[in-house]
Design an enzyme around this catalytic site. Structure first.
Site, PDB file in Angstrom:
ATOM      1  N   LEU A  97       0.812  -1.218   0.000  1.00  0.00           N
ATOM      2  CA  LEU A  97       0.000   0.000   0.000  1.00  0.00           C
ATOM      3  C   LEU A  97       0.843   1.265   0.000  1.00  0.00           C
ATOM      4  O   LEU A  97       0.440   2.295  -0.558  1.00  0.00           O
ATOM      5  CB  LEU A  97      -0.925   0.029   1.219  1.00  0.00           C
ATOM      6  CG  LEU A  97      -2.058  -0.971   1.295  1.00  0.00           C
ATOM      7  CD1 LEU A  97      -2.887  -0.717   2.540  1.00  0.00           C
ATOM      8  CD2 LEU A  97      -2.930  -0.918   0.048  1.00  0.00           C
ATOM      9  N   SER A  98       1.994   1.215   0.655  1.00  0.00           N
ATOM     10  CA  SER A  98       2.807   2.409   0.778  1.00  0.00           C
ATOM     11  C   SER A  98       4.266   2.014   0.960  1.00  0.00           C
ATOM     12  O   SER A  98       4.573   0.946   1.498  1.00  0.00           O
ATOM     13  CB  SER A  98       2.346   3.254   1.973  1.00  0.00           C
ATOM     14  OG  SER A  98       3.006   4.489   2.009  1.00  0.00           O
TER      15      SER A  98
END
Length: 327
Positions: A97-98
């Site tokens: 996600l990041s």
């Protein structure tokens, strides 16, 4: 500036590792265009922005963190925090996600952004907060920097990391494709997530002459804004792979079959860039023929124009003969 909760030994090792990272990026000549960024990378403590991260291994991802048991484990975490590699910082069901981008790539992007004193900057994709801290250090004024991300968990952790490092730019939870209207107008916009096109909201929130730097089709696009409906610019020669933007600006890519293409072509990075840029509008065989006919062009020969209701990518010249519509 605060240095977090780590002991003196940790901070000394962090300073040594940070200096080594700066020397490595320096040796690549990245800062030749704007040496002031060297000072930012030397001063901002990256380890405060990655209190934990994930390393891919044979049995999935291994978590490394600064508060782990044992001195050796903490040293391994710290040395990894200053390695010139991207770091996975947030996972969900095995999906990334990041992340914290590769520092040397961040440096190239910040130099290409051509920030000037007093510029108001919007960062799309808050990540760990590290990039926003570098911008705040460079500009010397937290209020000039705004960073936005769709995920509340990401913005909350970015804010904590920034606080620990002594920086306080404006952190906004929202859809980055829509910009941050209440903080406009901007002189610079930098995205740290991959997009499929240039959001029109960004142009509308920029001053004339503003510069936008965004990942697009495994490249880095640098646009100059003429007004709220027009912008144009070319790609840097650097390859760039980022986590896709989440939110209204994201479109799912269609699969592309490379069956029938020569193996020597399929694995060429600049050919795959052309495929990504023209996905849905240029058949892979046509793309292959064009790529070979035009001398296997690198990213720096391509560009994008936003003109009124249309956005298109092009090779060599905005007026063609090679141009392809973007979403």
């Amino acid at each position: 500036m605060g240095t977090g909760v780590y002991d003196t030994e940790t901070e000394l090792l962090a300073a040594a590792e940070r200096a080594a990272l700066v020397r490595k990026i320096d040796a690549e000549g990245v800062w030749a265009g704007d040496p002031v960024w060297r000072e930012a990378f030397a001063a901002v403590p990256r380890h405060l922005f990655v209190p934990y991260y994930y390393v891919a291994g044979r049995h999935g991802y291994e978590r490394r963190w600064g508060e782990g048991p044992g001195r050796r484990a903490r040293e391994r975490w710290l040395r990894g925090a200053y390695a010139d590699v991207p770091l996975a910082t947030r996972l969900r069901d095995g999906e990334l996600l990041s992340s914290s981008s590769q520092p040397s790539l961040m440096a190239r992007m910040l130099v290409a952004l051509a920030v000037e004193d007093g510029d108001r900057v919007l960062e799309v994709g808050a990540g760990t907060g590290y990039n926003a801290a570098l911008l705040a250090h460079r500009l010397g004024d937290d209020d000039l920097v705004t960073t936005v991300d769709l995920e509340p968990e990401i913005t909350e952790s970015a804010r904590r990391h920034l606080d620990a490092a002594g920086f306080h730019p404006v952190v906004v939870t929202g859809d980055g494709a829509r910009g941050v209207l209440e903080r406009a107008p901007f002189d610079r916009i930098i995205a740290t997530c991959e997009l499929s096109t240039v959001p029109r909201a960004w142009l509308a929130q920029c001053r004339p002459g503003a510069r936008i730097l965004t990942p697009l089709a495994t490249g880095l696009l640098a646009l100059t804004v003429r007004d709220g409906a027009h912008a144009e610019g070319g790609f840097l020669d650097t390859a760039a792979y980022f986590v896709p933007l989440r939110g209204a600006g994201r479109t799912e890519p269609e699969g592309v079959s490379l069956a029938g293409l020569p193996g020597r072509v399929r694995e060429q990075d600049t050919f795959r860039f052309l495929l990504a840029l023209t996905r849905g509008t240029l058949d892979p065989r046509e793309a292959c023929a064009l790529w070979e006919r035009e001398g296997m062009p690198g990213r720096e020969r391509y560009g994008v124009t936003v003109g009124g209701e249309r956005t298109w990518a092009w090779l060599d010249e905005p007026a063609g003969p090679y141009a392809w519509p973007l979403p």
